[in-house]
Design a protein around this motif. Structure first.
Motif, mmCIF file in Angstrom:
data_model
loop_
_atom_site.group_PDB
_atom_site.id
_atom_site.type_symbol
_atom_site.label_atom_id
_atom_site.label_comp_id
_atom_site.label_asym_id
_atom_site.label_seq_id
_atom_site.Cartn_x
_atom_site.Cartn_y
_atom_site.Cartn_z
ATOM 1 N N GLU A 7 0.831 -1.213 0.000
ATOM 2 C CA GLU A 7 0.000 0.000 0.000
ATOM 3 C C GLU A 7 0.863 1.260 0.000
ATOM 4 O O GLU A 7 0.567 2.230 -0.693
ATOM 5 N N LEU A 10 2.515 1.641 -3.444
ATOM 6 C CA LEU A 10 1.551 2.169 -4.418
ATOM 7 C C LEU A 10 1.385 3.683 -4.274
ATOM 8 O O LEU A 10 1.262 4.408 -5.259
ATOM 9 N N ARG A 15 4.254 5.390 -12.751
ATOM 10 C CA ARG A 15 4.563 4.964 -14.109
ATOM 11 C C ARG A 15 4.741 6.213 -14.969
ATOM 12 O O ARG A 15 4.178 7.268 -14.694
ATOM 13 N N ASP A 171 1.670 8.586 -13.925
ATOM 14 C CA ASP A 171 0.523 7.693 -13.763
ATOM 15 C C ASP A 171 0.730 6.802 -12.540
ATOM 16 O O ASP A 171 1.858 6.486 -12.160
ATOM 17 N N ARG A 172 -0.366 6.345 -11.970
ATOM 18 C CA ARG A 172 -0.307 5.443 -10.822
ATOM 19 C C ARG A 172 -0.243 3.985 -11.274
ATOM 20 O O ARG A 172 -0.787 3.613 -12.306
ATOM 21 N N PHE A 173 0.437 3.165 -10.488
ATOM 22 C CA PHE A 173 0.453 1.724 -10.696
ATOM 23 C C PHE A 173 -0.843 1.103 -10.182
ATOM 24 O O PHE A 173 -1.395 1.552 -9.175
ATOM 25 N N THR A 174 -1.282 0.037 -10.832
ATOM 26 C CA THR A 174 -2.214 -0.874 -10.188
ATOM 27 C C THR A 174 -1.384 -1.823 -9.324
ATOM 28 O O THR A 174 -0.156 -1.910 -9.479
ATOM 29 N N ALA A 175 -2.048 -2.547 -8.443
ATOM 30 C CA ALA A 175 -1.319 -3.491 -7.596
ATOM 31 C C ALA A 175 -0.626 -4.552 -8.449
ATOM 32 O O ALA A 175 0.528 -4.924 -8.179
ATOM 33 N N ASP A 176 -1.284 -5.033 -9.489
ATOM 34 C CA ASP A 176 -0.672 -6.052 -10.354
ATOM 35 C C ASP A 176 0.532 -5.503 -11.106
ATOM 36 O O ASP A 176 1.556 -6.192 -11.241
ATOM 37 N N GLN A 177 0.423 -4.274 -11.615
ATOM 38 C CA GLN A 177 1.556 -3.659 -12.315
ATOM 39 C C GLN A 177 2.743 -3.486 -11.377
ATOM 40 O O GLN A 177 3.899 -3.730 -11.753
#
Length: 198
Positions: A7, A10, A15, A171-177
């Protein structure tokens, strides 16, 4: 390898950081020490430089995890090339980007190439830029406490008075990224500590 909770990573990772194809994974962040990993992919090796010559608000150490980069040092010098100096207020601290300040001249004093396991150190007031020499290059950066307060700008130098746009960046990451990038870093870093110690 140790890192902050997902968390927190993130919240502090981005990105397309500064330019497209340049991702920034923050492993730890404290006021005294931050450890982050930069990933460079795609057409970045074709750019003359990843970012324009600039200074920082902190001292830092950089280690190449995989691939190859070059680091260039600059100084203000009447014998150098003409540059436009901008104040840079990062959007990550609530800033509004670039503000033109003046014309000056910069001389590239030194450029050297670094490969896996090699490191360099930069101080707050030094001017530099980096270039990529291999696709999928990864570097690790240890950043120390800020010496320039967050409300003050740092400096960036360009050949034009037209500042680059920052839309479509940070840009923000997703958890998977984020997990995919973390795995990529951990796999690339295997055996690196032994190599550096040697």
């Amino acid at each position: 390898m140790e890192h902050a909770p997902i968390e927190a990573m993130l919240e502090n990772s981005y990105r397309n950081f500064h330019v497209k194809g340049f991702d920034y994974l923050c492993l730890f962040r404290t006021p005294e020490w931050t450890r982050k990993v930069y990933f460079f992919e795609g057409d970045l090796t074709r750019l003359p430089e990843i970012v324009n010559p600039h200074d920082h608000r902190y001292d830092f150490d950089t280690t190449v995890i995989t691939g190859a980069i070059s680091n260039s040092y600059y100084s203000e010098d009447p014998a150098g090339d003409v540059y436009e100096e901008f104040e840079w207020r990062t959007p990550l601290l609530g800033g509004d980007g670039f503000l033109w300040k003046r014309e000056t001249r910069l001389l590239e004093e030194q450029r050297f190439v670094l490969r896996r396991g090699q490191s360099y150190r930069m101080t707050t007031d030094q001017l530099h830029t980096i270039r990529m020499h291999a696709d999928r290059t990864i570097i690790l950066l240890d950043q120390w406490a800020d010496k320039v307060p967050a409300e003050l700008p740092t400096r960036t130098f360009m050949h034009t008075k037209s500042a680059p746009q920052t839309t479509g960046l940070y840009d923000r990451f997703t958890a998977d990224q984020l997990m995919a990038r973390l795995s990529q870093y951990e796999e690339a870093a295997v055996g690196l500590n032994d190599m550096v110690a040697a």
